[in-house]
Design a protein around this motif. Structure first.
Motif, PDB file in Angstrom:
ATOM      1  N   HIS A 245       0.893  -1.168   0.000  1.00 24.94           N
ATOM      2  CA  HIS A 245       0.000   0.000   0.000  1.00 24.94           C
ATOM      3  C   HIS A 245       0.928   1.214   0.000  1.00 24.94           C
ATOM      4  CE1 HIS A 245      -2.933   2.899   1.201  1.00 24.94           C
ATOM      5  NE2 HIS A 245      -2.551   2.953   2.458  1.00 24.94           N
ATOM      6  N   ARG A 246       1.127   1.784  -1.207  1.00 24.00           N
ATOM      7  CA  ARG A 246       2.178   2.787  -1.395  1.00 24.00           C
ATOM      8  C   ARG A 246       1.995   4.033  -0.537  1.00 24.00           C
ATOM      9  NH1 ARG A 246       6.662   1.650  -2.798  1.00 24.00           N
ATOM     10  NH2 ARG A 246       7.153   3.327  -4.229  1.00 24.00           N
ATOM     11  N   GLU A 247       0.749   4.369  -0.229  1.00 21.16           N
ATOM     12  CA  GLU A 247       0.497   5.658   0.426  1.00 21.16           C
ATOM     13  C   GLU A 247       0.754   5.632   1.934  1.00 21.16           C
ATOM     14  OE1 GLU A 247      -1.705   3.967  -1.441  1.00 21.16           O
ATOM     15  OE2 GLU A 247      -1.833   5.111  -3.303  1.00 21.16           O
ATOM     16  N   SER A 288       0.218  14.422  15.767  1.00 16.27           N
ATOM     17  CA  SER A 288       0.094  13.935  14.397  1.00 16.27           C
ATOM     18  C   SER A 288      -1.070  14.648  13.688  1.00 16.27           C
ATOM     19  CB  SER A 288      -0.142  12.423  14.473  1.00 16.27           C
ATOM     20  OG  SER A 288      -0.766  11.970  13.321  1.00 16.27           O
ATOM     21  N   GLY A 289      -0.855  14.990  12.419  1.00 11.43           N
ATOM     22  CA  GLY A 289      -1.861  15.763  11.673  1.00 11.43           C
ATOM     23  C   GLY A 289      -3.090  14.934  11.326  1.00 11.43           C
ATOM     24  N   ALA A 290      -4.208  15.622  11.039  1.00  6.79           N
ATOM     25  CA  ALA A 290      -5.459  14.923  10.686  1.00  6.79           C
ATOM     26  C   ALA A 290      -5.379  14.419   9.248  1.00  6.79           C
ATOM     27  CB  ALA A 290      -6.638  15.856  10.848  1.00  6.79           C
ATOM     28  N   LEU A 291      -6.166  13.402   8.974  1.00  2.00           N
ATOM     29  CA  LEU A 291      -6.175  12.790   7.650  1.00  2.00           C
ATOM     30  C   LEU A 291      -7.138  13.565   6.744  1.00  2.00           C
ATOM     31  CD1 LEU A 291      -4.822  10.350   6.426  1.00  2.00           C
ATOM     32  CD2 LEU A 291      -6.760   8.962   7.134  1.00  2.00           C
ATOM     33  N   ASP A 292      -6.686  13.879   5.533  1.00  6.19           N
ATOM     34  CA  ASP A 292      -7.544  14.583   4.579  1.00  6.19           C
ATOM     35  C   ASP A 292      -7.749  13.649   3.384  1.00  6.19           C
ATOM     36  OD1 ASP A 292      -8.742  16.208   2.753  1.00  6.19           O
ATOM     37  OD2 ASP A 292      -7.320  17.874   2.952  1.00  6.19           O
ATOM     38  N   LEU A 293      -8.794  12.826   3.451  1.00 10.60           N
ATOM     39  CA  LEU A 293      -8.978  11.793   2.418  1.00 10.60           C
ATOM     40  C   LEU A 293      -9.230  12.375   1.024  1.00 10.60           C
ATOM     41  CD1 LEU A 293     -10.838   9.027   4.433  1.00 10.60           C
ATOM     42  CD2 LEU A 293      -8.529   8.915   3.511  1.00 10.60           C
ATOM     43  N   PRO A 294     -10.113  13.379   0.874  1.00 11.16           N
ATOM     44  CA  PRO A 294     -10.286  13.924  -0.479  1.00 11.16           C
ATOM     45  C   PRO A 294      -8.972  14.445  -1.067  1.00 11.16           C
ATOM     46  CG  PRO A 294     -12.033  14.685   0.965  1.00 11.16           C
ATOM     47  CD  PRO A 294     -11.042  13.982   1.835  1.00 11.16           C
ATOM     48  N   ALA A 295      -8.090  14.993  -0.218  1.00 10.96           N
ATOM     49  CA  ALA A 295      -6.803  15.488  -0.741  1.00 10.96           C
ATOM     50  C   ALA A 295      -5.970  14.324  -1.272  1.00 10.96           C
ATOM     51  CB  ALA A 295      -6.045  16.239   0.345  1.00 10.96           C
ATOM     52  N   LEU A 296      -6.131  13.145  -0.647  1.00 16.36           N
ATOM     53  CA  LEU A 296      -5.380  11.964  -1.106  1.00 16.36           C
ATOM     54  C   LEU A 296      -6.001  11.399  -2.384  1.00 16.36           C
ATOM     55  CD1 LEU A 296      -4.891  10.262   2.331  1.00 16.36           C
ATOM     56  CD2 LEU A 296      -3.039  10.871   0.792  1.00 16.36           C
ATOM     57  N   LYS A 298      -7.111   8.789  -3.761  1.00 13.74           N
ATOM     58  CA  LYS A 298      -7.292   7.333  -3.818  1.00 13.74           C
ATOM     59  C   LYS A 298      -6.199   6.609  -3.026  1.00 13.74           C
ATOM     60  CE  LYS A 298      -4.671   6.764  -8.017  1.00 13.74           C
ATOM     61  NZ  LYS A 298      -4.580   6.425  -9.395  1.00 13.74           N
ATOM     62  N   LEU A 299      -6.539   5.408  -2.644  1.00 14.71           N
ATOM     63  CA  LEU A 299      -5.587   4.541  -1.947  1.00 14.71           C
ATOM     64  C   LEU A 299      -5.409   3.302  -2.812  1.00 14.71           C
ATOM     65  CD1 LEU A 299      -7.028   4.770   1.687  1.00 14.71           C
ATOM     66  CD2 LEU A 299      -5.127   6.065   0.721  1.00 14.71           C
ATOM     67  N   THR A 300      -4.171   2.820  -2.942  1.00  6.92           N
ATOM     68  CA  THR A 300      -3.922   1.682  -3.840  1.00  6.92           C
ATOM     69  C   THR A 300      -3.350   0.487  -3.070  1.00  6.92           C
ATOM     70  OG1 THR A 300      -1.717   2.513  -4.319  1.00  6.92           O
ATOM     71  CG2 THR A 300      -3.471   3.194  -5.818  1.00  6.92           C
TER      72      THR A 300
END
Ligand code: NDP
Ligand code: MG
Length: 390
Positions: A245-247, A288-296, A298-300
């Motif tokens: 999972h590269r990200e 630790s910073g919050a997760l911004d899924l739309p900014a990411l 996609k996840l592979t």
């Protein structure tokens, strides 16, 4: 009552981040942490800065010359200075601490881990080599002494988090560890032969110590983590999967009997699992910073390439053979990584040497820590001998 912490490996990547976490918890007043002990190998300068800032009761330096130097520099401080392997064990079992965070790198962490367990300290464990080499002894000692082992490694913390509040162990079908794939994901075999330490030391997502960074590049790290997970979660290796999972956003997953999968996600930031191990079962505000899924976006996910990165399967095979074989594989890897960093062997020699040392190790059980240390010594000398003839 504050949490009283003995921090082994305070000058390293995990150690310095653990201090950041502790200092932030103290600043916010949500969860006071008293730094009772700090320990390192030889980085006197940084250890002195830490000691002046945090006023621990004791420090330990593995290198006796470094301990002497430390005593000289800090004559104005009221501090106990321990030294050598014994000093590290004393630090791990320090009376004024109730939690020991073991963040030293390598097998040298095994004796301090056992010392902390025997002294009934809660053990926050980053030092995965401890479990790989001496898993059966560590887990049995923890059981006998009623000691909790809280994982710091991000994948294992993720699994531990996914298991909170879950039904009995039988409901767990499989653990799924994620792997970043390292800097050479997708590289052809020929290119891998020529990899330099400088290239291997550049990890795409995490900023870590040199040894684990090389382990990520060979995927030995994921192999060590499969073994670590097997011991921590009482799971046979055939029920531990690995996906690339590269990200590095999904830190690992648990698949349950009904095929539901629970994943833990977060920014790739070790301060989160470190803090969870310290404040467990509480969840508190974290640096630790919050997760911004739309900014990411996609996840592979991909299958790991077990042929180009043979260390993963070597570890699984070592664990299947059992006994002292994982200890030999781990010791051989530590020696081979050192030789690679010194430019004495090539990148693809690392799996070759690990395999050779594991093959020469009979799968006998470890009855005591000395057996593990002996298997480790033998594996290292086999690597040095073979490396000379490469
Ligand atoms: P580093 O190389 O950054 O730091 C290692 C630390 O251990 C330093 O404080 C070093 O002291 C100390 N140390 C090394 N040898 C000895 C010794 N013989 N006696 C006492 N102290 C010693 O490593 P990391 O922080 O990256 O890794 C530490 C552990 O955590 C490893 O087992 C690693 O696999 C694991 N881990 C690390 C992650 C990370 O993000 N870095 C993630 C997950 C797990 P000195 O500075 O004096 O040499
Ligand atoms: Mg990890």
């Amino acid at each position: 009552m504050p949490l009283r912490l003995s921090l082994l490996g305070s000058t390293g990547s995990i150690g310095t981040q653990a201090l950041e976490v502790a200092e932030q918890l103290n600043r916010t007043g949500t969860f006071p942490v008293e730094i009772a002990v700090l320990a390192a190998r030889s980085n006197v300068q940084l250890l002195e800065q830490q000691a002046r800032r945090l006023s621990p009761q004791a420090v330990a330096l593995f290198e006796p010359a470094a301990a002497r130097d430390f005593r000289q520099r800090t004559r104005d401080l009221d501090i106990t200075v321990l030294e050598g392997p014994e000093g590290l064990c004393e630090a791990a079992a320090w009376e004024g601490a109730d939690t020991t965070l073991n963040a030293v790198v390598g097998m040298v962490g095994l004796r301090p881990t056992m010392a902390a367990i025997k002294a009934k300290k809660t053990l926050a464990l980053a030092n995965k080599e401890t479990l790989v080499a001496g898993g059966s002894l560590v887990i049995e000692a923890a059981r006998q002494n009623g000691v909790k082992i809280l994982p710091v490694d991000s994948e294992h913390s993720a699994i531990f988090q996914c298991l909170q509040g879950s039904p009995e162990e039988r409901a767990v079908k499989r653990l799924i560890l994620t792997a970043s794939g390292g800097p050479f994901f997708g590289w052809e075999k020929e290119r891998l032969q020529a990899v330099t330490p400088e290239q291997a030391l550049c990890h795409p997502n995490w900023d870590m110590g040199a040894k684990i960074t090389i382990d990520c590049a060979t995927m030995m790290n994921k192999g060590l983590e499969v073994i670590e997970a097997a011991w921590l979660f009482h799971m046979p290796v055939e029920r531990i999967g690995v996906v690339v999972h590269r990200e590095s956003i999904v830190h690992s997953m648990v698949e349950f009997a009904d095929n539901a999968v629970i994943a833990q996600m977060g920014a790739p930031d070790m301060r989160l699992p470190i803090q969870y191990a310290l404040t467990y079962p509480q969840r508190l505000e974290s640096p630790s910073g919050a997760l911004d899924l739309p900014a990411l976006g996609k996840l592979t996910f991909f299958e790991p390439d077990r042929e180009r990165f043979p260390c993963l399967n070597l570890c699984i095979k070592a664990m299947e053979r059992g006994g002292l074989v994982p200890a030999a594989a781990n010791g051989a890897n530590e020696a081979a990584v050192q030789l690679f960093l010194e430019k004495k062997i090539g990148f693809m020699d690392i799996p070759r040497l690990v395999q050779a040392a594991a093959d020469s190790q009979p799968a006998v059980q470890a009855a005591k820590v000395e057996d593990v240390l002996e298997a480790d010594r033998m594996a290292r000398s086999r690597v040095l001998e073979l490396a000379g003839s490469l």
